[in-house]
Design an enzyme around this catalytic site. Structure first.
Site, short mmCIF file in Angstrom:
data_model
loop_
_atom_site.label_atom_id
_atom_site.label_comp_id
_atom_site.label_asym_id
_atom_site.label_seq_id
_atom_site.Cartn_x
_atom_site.Cartn_y
_atom_site.Cartn_z
N ASN A 1 0.83 -1.19 0.00
CA ASN A 1 0.00 0.00 0.00
C ASN A 1 0.87 1.25 0.00
OD1 ASN A 1 -2.66 1.60 0.74
ND2 ASN A 1 -1.10 2.27 2.20
N GLU A 2 0.87 1.98 -1.10
CA GLU A 2 1.45 3.33 -1.22
C GLU A 2 2.97 3.39 -1.08
OE1 GLU A 2 -0.67 6.17 1.20
OE2 GLU A 2 -2.50 5.98 0.00
#
Length: 857
Positions: free
Chosen positions: A447-448
């Site tokens: 995630n990210e």
């Protein structure tokens, strides 16, 4: 201790598999207490963690109340020890028995000792462990054994590891950078929606297993014929045994009926079979078909006697992540059994900061809530955990597609050899556990983390395909996301698509709207755009976007103990909102759109209204784009749930109370939904001047597999008087395109000569209303709301609501045990709406309600 299985030997050579759950009889203490025989406290049961056990022993206050989060932070800096005295069943001394201590999960840095001898060192919360203690048990004559699990401070050890690797750039978005050094749930270090609550303990079951042979692993691969008229189920198993002449039987069953079976001898510790199913009942997402489930059972036998069995639930389905060049760039959407699916849904964080608090029943309730909201996908976010089996079982049963992140979030992760080894083991362990679930349709690497790389200028040369070079850069984690993890998926679960990260798009910048998925945070974060243009900010798949809102008053009162703190900007309320700059961001979106209200109930309603409006503008427009050459393949709101009672982006709070946005999204994601919208005019840059003319459009969206025929009505109703300012438009026999978008009407509003009015759309099938939408002049703060007559008539379990003027966001109280069919509704004169209430006792007070402007009347 819980026991299962027959403890008697089959013959002199073999033993059936049995286990003893080590649940009760544990005690724990802080290691710093040097008087090892004092200070021990009882543990109610295992699984458990220190916070839970201290609370049970009245040594700790509930960390979710008030400022108690601060009072528990000392726990993270201490080491703790759990111990248990247990006996081994007599059959464990059988000459051919193996005795295993199985740990499904330890949180996090653990040394396990049996009778004082170290038998395991754990450094990964996401790994399960099996320790062979056969020799220890058989060599000792005593009946009782002492098991000790000593848990080191993950916080302090992580900081030490960070200092040991000065060559790495320790950069993160949330929590302290040291968190990346330890394979522990990253949200435990504190996030912008959750507390800093560093759990430690035995967070998953512990067992004693006794056997002479067992089924160590089951892999199931399903192949479906192109016409979906037949399917092949290939099962391969790994057997752990020193005994020869073992036989494996394979059975595929549905609804208790055996559909196919096969028998194979065990050779070199393996066995396999291919079973054929004619006219398979397919597994489809909710709203697209039935969730047909099969069971495959594996039976390991010796001379006709069962030694071990294993059963997996599976669905016959083919999933594709469609990424094909098109006029925009490259598509990104999911196809299940040949059906294109618009993935309207939510992102999921762990449902509690104390994971052992979450019961299977609570997981079921969460997923049921998702399905009732017409949502099709849940994204398991990479800063939490690989979820409990009950979570995925519920998704299988209810037809929710799962986007599964690997557990990396918002950071530049190091890749020294020990880290790569444990990450690879973690991936194999969890992919093997999850791969049979038909609900899981994608694994994503992180995630990210690519956004961390971009925002900090770390090296990422997509054209460089030399994997060894990646480890030499200041962004070494590319090696994890583009080599380690995809190789694990290719080897262990090749039928499930893999995506290097969320967001990610073929090596392009993660904000590129033409390819891959994107996280659109320029509403709330970033440039803080007007939410009215949310739909213009999206990409091919919008896997994160959101707007904060307060929870309901009952939830706030659950964590505020002093009545004096019940005002919008109290210290304790701000303490329970972990988002940086939340005061300014909430104030910005409120002041831009509505008139301020200072009392807490009114303020709660306004923040909830803004959240519902913002998410509606995004979802409604992106679902419209689905039918426009699959321009948008899905939208996942951040976030579905909370891990504690808080103010956050969630659409349902910690207690499963639904915020207004939940209902708004359920209407937008209905099987057939109508959208009506004026073109956006940015009043803030035009000095509040309106254009003379505003264009509007009306469209229909459908997820049905066949075209539908509907009637449409559009009325133009004055906000102030409730009168229709011009003739309504009625179109009968409108054909709604299957699984797509149908543009129906377009026109314009004369802002000079016409009253400020709403566009009120209704859709009918056989004179029954199946969808509504209402477009209001923007911003809402410019509208006048003379006293309006809102009547709520209660008959049995139904509330009949009528109004004499347009009403914005009528929200009903969310009372524990009650379930509403709808809420947060816009109403128009002459359009009675009926709300069904389940769970409200006959003698209970009627639900309270409010709407925009109610406090002024």
């Amino acid at each position: 201790m819980d026991r299962e299985g027959d403890l008697s030997p089959v013959d002199g050579l073999t033993l059936p598999f049995t286990f003893v759950n080590l649940v009760e009889g544990w005690s724990f203490k802080q290691v710093d207490d040097k008087a090892l025989e004092t200070g021990w406290l009882p543990v109610k049961s295992v699984p458990s963690i220190v916070h839970q056990d201290l609370i049970h022993n009245q040594k700790l206050c509930d960390p979710f109340i008030g400022f108690n989060e601060i009072k528990q932070e000392w726990i993270a800096s201490k080491s703790w020890i759990y111990r248990l005295d247990f006996s081994v069943p007599a059959v464990g001394r059988h000459p051919n028995s193996r005795i295993i201590l199985a740990f499904d999960g330890l949180d996090t840095l653990a040394q396990v000792r049996l009778d004082g001898k170290t038998v395991l060192n754990s450094e990964n919360m996401f790994l399960s462990y099996r320790v062979d203690v056969t020799d220890t048990v058989k060599k000792n004559e005593h009946e009782m054994f002492r098991l000790e699990v000593e848990l080191e401070s993950a916080l302090l050890r992580a900081r030490e590891i960070q200092l040991e690797h000065p060559e790495h750039k320790w950069i993160t978005f949330n929590g302290e950078p040291a968190r990346m050094a330890v394979r522990k749930a990253q949200y435990h270090w504190g996030w912008d929606w959750g507390p800093r609550l560093m759990t430690v303990g035995i967070w998953k079951p512990v067992r004693l297993e006794i056997y002479s042979a067992r089924i160590a692993d089951v892999r199931v691969d399903v192949d479906i014929s192109p016409d979906y008229e037949s399917a092949s189920v290939r099962a391969s198993v790994q057997i752990e045994s020193k005994t020869s002449d073992l036989v494996v039987e394979f059975f595929v069953r549905r609804n208790g009926k055996t559909l196919a079976s096969s028998v194979d001898n065990v050779k070199d510790g393996t066995s396999a079979a291919t079973l054929h199913i004619v006219e398979p009942a397919l597994w489809m997402p909710a709203g697209y078909g039935s969730q047909n489930l099969y069971e495959i059972s594996i039976v390991l036998s010796y001379k006709g006697q069962e030694l071990c069995t294993d059963t997996k639930t599976l669905g016959i389905r083919k999933v594709e992540l469609v990424q094909e060049p098109d006029a925009i760039g490259k598509s990104f959407y999911f196809r299940v059994n040949g059906v294109d699916v618009f993935c309207g849904g939510s992102c999921w964080i762990p449902a509690d900061s104390i994971l052992t608090n979450i019961s299977p029943e609570r997981y079921q309730a969460w997923i049921e809530l998702l399905v009732m909201g017409n949502q099709k996908m849940i994204r398991v976010w990479g800063g939490g955990v690989y979820e409990h089996d009950a979570f995925y079982d519920a998704c299988d049963e209810l037809g929710v597609l799962v986007w599964q992140d690997f557990m990396f979030a918002c950071g530049n992760y190091p890749c020294y050899p020990e880290m790569l080894d444990t990450v690879a083991a973690e991936a194999v362990c969890n992919v093997r556990r999850l791969r049979h679930h038909p609900s899981i349709v994608i694994f994503a690497g992180n995630n990210e983390d690519y956004q961390v790389q971009e925002s900090n200028g770390l090296t990422y040369d997509f054209a460089d395909k030399n994997e060894k070079n990646w480890l030499k850069t200041d962004f070494p984690a590319r090696y994890i996301y583009e080599k380690v993890l995809p190789e694990v998926i290719a080897r262990e679960a090749p039928s499930i698509p893999y995506h290097p990260g969320s967001p990610w798009g073929d090596g392009k910048v993660s904000s590129d709207p033409t390819v891959g998925d994107m996280h659109q945070w320029n509403v709330w974060h970033g440039t803080q755009e007007k939410y009215q243009i949310f739909d213009t900010l999206g990409g091919r798949f919008n896997s994160e976007f959101g707007m904060e809102a307060f929870p309901h008053l009952a939830t706030i009162k659950a964590f505020i103990t002093d009545h004096k703190d019940l005002y919008p900007q109290s210290h304790v309320l701000d303490f329970h909102n972990k988002a940086d700059g939340h005061e300014r961001r909430i104030a910005t979106y409120l002041i831009e759109n509505v008139r301020p209200v200072l009392d807490l109930p009114g303020y709660i309603h306004l923040t909830q209204l803004i959240q519902a409006e913002a998410l509606t503008f995004g979802y409604r427009g992106w679902r419209k784009q689905w039918g426009e050459s699959r321009r948008c393949g899905g939208a996942l709101v951040w976030q579905f749930n909370d891990c504690w009672p808080t103010i956050s982006w969630s659409i349902c709070d910690y207690y499963l109370r639904r915020k207004p946005s939940y209902y708004a999204l359920a209407r937008v994601l209905a099987p057939i939904a109508v959208g009506v919208k004026r073109e956006h005019h940015d009043w803030s840059v035009s000095h509040a001047r309106e254009p003379a003319i505003s264009k509007w459009e009306l469209w229909l969206v459908s997820s049905k597999m066949e075209d539908s025929t509907v009637d449409i009505e559009l009325r133009f109703i004055s906000v102030e008087t409730g009168k229709e300012i011009k003739s309504k438009i009625v179109k009968k026999g409108v054909i709604v395109k299957a699984n797509g978008t149908t543009n129906v009407l377009a026109g314009s509003v004369d802002n000079v000569n016409e009253d400020r009015h709403v566009l009120a759309a209704r859709v009918f099938v056989n004179n029954e209303i199946i969808a509504r939408d209402m477009d209001w002049p923007q911003p809402l703060k410019y509208l006048q709301f003379p006293k309006r007559n809102v009547k709520v008539k209660i008959l049995g379990d139904q509330m009949y609501v009528i109004v004499d003027r347009p009403v914005k966001s009528l929200v009903f109280e969310e009372r524990e045990g009650c379930h509403l069919s709808d809420s947060a509704i816009d109403l128009a004169p002459g359009d009675e709406q009926i709300i069904t209430v389940r769970g409200l006792k006959g003698d209970a007070e009627p639900l309270s309600w409010t709407y925009l402007g109610a406090e002024e009347q």
